[in-house]
Design a protein around this motif. Structure first.
Motif, PDB file in Angstrom:
ATOM      1  N   GLY A 158      -8.585   4.097   5.281  1.00  0.00           N
ATOM      2  CA  GLY A 158      -8.165   3.193   4.228  1.00  0.00           C
ATOM      3  C   GLY A 158      -8.307   1.755   4.702  1.00  0.00           C
ATOM      4  N   PRO A 159      -7.936   0.788   3.869  1.00  0.00           N
ATOM      5  CA  PRO A 159      -8.117  -0.623   4.233  1.00  0.00           C
ATOM      6  C   PRO A 159      -7.189  -1.035   5.372  1.00  0.00           C
ATOM      7  CG  PRO A 159      -6.838  -0.433   2.216  1.00  0.00           C
ATOM      8  CD  PRO A 159      -7.304   0.948   2.543  1.00  0.00           C
ATOM      9  N   LEU A 195      -3.313   4.058   2.491  1.00  0.00           N
ATOM     10  CA  LEU A 195      -3.662   3.931   3.901  1.00  0.00           C
ATOM     11  C   LEU A 195      -3.061   5.133   4.614  1.00  0.00           C
ATOM     12  CD1 LEU A 195      -4.758   2.553   6.414  1.00  0.00           C
ATOM     13  CD2 LEU A 195      -2.681   1.138   6.481  1.00  0.00           C
ATOM     14  N   GLU A 213     -13.308  -3.497  -1.843  1.00  0.00           N
ATOM     15  CA  GLU A 213     -13.379  -4.044  -3.194  1.00  0.00           C
ATOM     16  C   GLU A 213     -12.560  -5.312  -3.358  1.00  0.00           C
ATOM     17  OE1 GLU A 213     -11.000  -1.803  -6.160  1.00  0.00           O
ATOM     18  OE2 GLU A 213     -10.643  -0.437  -4.491  1.00  0.00           O
ATOM     19  N   TYR A 214     -11.759  -5.688  -2.339  1.00  0.00           N
ATOM     20  CA  TYR A 214     -10.906  -6.851  -2.468  1.00  0.00           C
ATOM     21  C   TYR A 214     -11.457  -8.079  -1.752  1.00  0.00           C
ATOM     22  CZ  TYR A 214      -7.677  -3.277  -4.001  1.00  0.00           C
ATOM     23  OH  TYR A 214      -7.094  -2.228  -4.651  1.00  0.00           O
ATOM     24  N   SER A 234      -2.456  -2.894   7.542  1.00  0.00           N
ATOM     25  CA  SER A 234      -3.164  -2.752   6.274  1.00  0.00           C
ATOM     26  C   SER A 234      -3.858  -4.056   5.943  1.00  0.00           C
ATOM     27  CB  SER A 234      -2.195  -2.362   5.144  1.00  0.00           C
ATOM     28  OG  SER A 234      -1.264  -3.399   4.893  1.00  0.00           O
ATOM     29  N   LEU A 269      -5.912  -5.480   2.630  1.00  0.00           N
ATOM     30  CA  LEU A 269      -6.482  -5.316   1.298  1.00  0.00           C
ATOM     31  C   LEU A 269      -7.596  -6.318   1.022  1.00  0.00           C
ATOM     32  CD1 LEU A 269      -3.284  -4.619  -0.816  1.00  0.00           C
ATOM     33  CD2 LEU A 269      -5.011  -2.996  -0.044  1.00  0.00           C
ATOM     34  N   THR A 286      -2.998   1.629  -3.486  1.00  0.00           N
ATOM     35  CA  THR A 286      -4.028   1.841  -2.485  1.00  0.00           C
ATOM     36  C   THR A 286      -3.458   2.631  -1.310  1.00  0.00           C
ATOM     37  OG1 THR A 286      -5.106  -0.236  -3.082  1.00  0.00           O
ATOM     38  CG2 THR A 286      -5.681   0.720  -0.953  1.00  0.00           C
ATOM     39  N   VAL A 317       0.848  -1.192   0.000  1.00  0.00           N
ATOM     40  CA  VAL A 317       0.000   0.000   0.000  1.00  0.00           C
ATOM     41  C   VAL A 317       0.884   1.242   0.000  1.00  0.00           C
ATOM     42  CG1 VAL A 317      -1.946  -1.079   1.192  1.00  0.00           C
ATOM     43  CG2 VAL A 317      -0.136   0.040   2.532  1.00  0.00           C
ATOM     44  N   ARG A 318       0.264   2.372  -0.310  1.00  0.00           N
ATOM     45  CA  ARG A 318       0.903   3.668  -0.095  1.00  0.00           C
ATOM     46  C   ARG A 318       0.549   4.084   1.331  1.00  0.00           C
ATOM     47  NH1 ARG A 318      -0.752   8.067  -2.794  1.00  0.00           N
ATOM     48  NH2 ARG A 318      -2.727   7.131  -3.422  1.00  0.00           N
ATOM     49  N   ARG A 365      -2.067  -3.580  -6.473  1.00  0.00           N
ATOM     50  CA  ARG A 365      -2.770  -2.862  -5.411  1.00  0.00           C
ATOM     51  C   ARG A 365      -1.880  -1.858  -4.684  1.00  0.00           C
ATOM     52  NH1 ARG A 365      -5.721  -8.056  -2.560  1.00  0.00           N
ATOM     53  NH2 ARG A 365      -6.804  -8.799  -4.413  1.00  0.00           N
TER      54      ARG A 365
END
Length: 206
Positions: free
Chosen positions: A46-47, A91, A67-68, A61, A63, A89, A29-30, A86
């Protein structure tokens, strides 16, 4: 605020302990971590999943959320491919700047700024940018890269195995920084000049 629930016999059950430190684990993730004095402990967007372990608040995190969810079983290779797709994405985590922080960033990017408490950061197959903070820091780059601009106070270490680390010691620092490299590269920039750790060696600056 935690409340105590009444147990059998009228005695209160022990509630969760007060959070005294934060840990964040980001994978593919970012990950952005910002110091925010209005936050008591940490707030994530975020996720992610959150759990408290003793006096530590752990944010991970996740994912598999949103949507995942509900995907078919996949091989280890396909999971690795999925992680690459991904990696964009986001966070975002806001943390109290005075709580000690531990961060592990894997196969993604990390931006961390403004923390004043002791910080431990691990980077594995990712990139990290750590800026605008003050206090002791322990940084380990297993693979990937890290750029640091920090006001160091206390003993700090920078270790680079297969990655690279570039550390800028900001004015006002009062610190002994030890930088160690195995097969990677690491260097410290100070007002007095640049200190580079040789491969499979250690360098130190005051």
């Amino acid at each position: 605020m935690f409340e105590h629930a009444a147990a059998a016999g009228g005695q209160p059950e022990a509630g969760p302990s007060v959070v005294k430190r934060i840990a964040v684990r980001g994978s593919a993730v970012r990950l952005t971590i910002l110091a925010d004095p209005t936050v008591a402990t940490a707030v994530a967007e975020g996720p992610h999943r959150v759990e408290q372990i003793g006096d530590q608040l752990l944010i991970t995190s996740d994912l598999s959320q949103g949507e995942y969810t509900a995907e078919a079983p996949r091989s280890a290779f396909m999971k690795w491919v999925d992680a690459g797709t991904r990696a964009g994405t986001l966070l975002r985590v806001r943390v109290n700047p005075d709580l000690p922080l531990e961060v592990l960033n894997m196969a993604g990017s990390l931006e961390l700024s403004g923390v004043r408490a002791p910080v431990a950061v691990g980077v594995e197959a990712g990139a990290a940018k750590l800026t605008g903070g003050a206090g002791p820091m322990n940084l380990s780059v297993a693979s990937g890269s890290a750029e640091v601009e920090w006001q160091f106070v206390g003993h700090s270490t920078v270790t680079s195995e297969l990655g690279s680390a570039r550390v800028n010691v900001l004015p006002g620092s009062d610190v002994v920084v030890t930088v160690e490299s195995t097969l990677g590269s690491a260097q410290i920039h100070t007002a007095a000049g640049v200190v580079k750790a040789p491969r499979k060696g250690v360098a130190q600056t005051v």
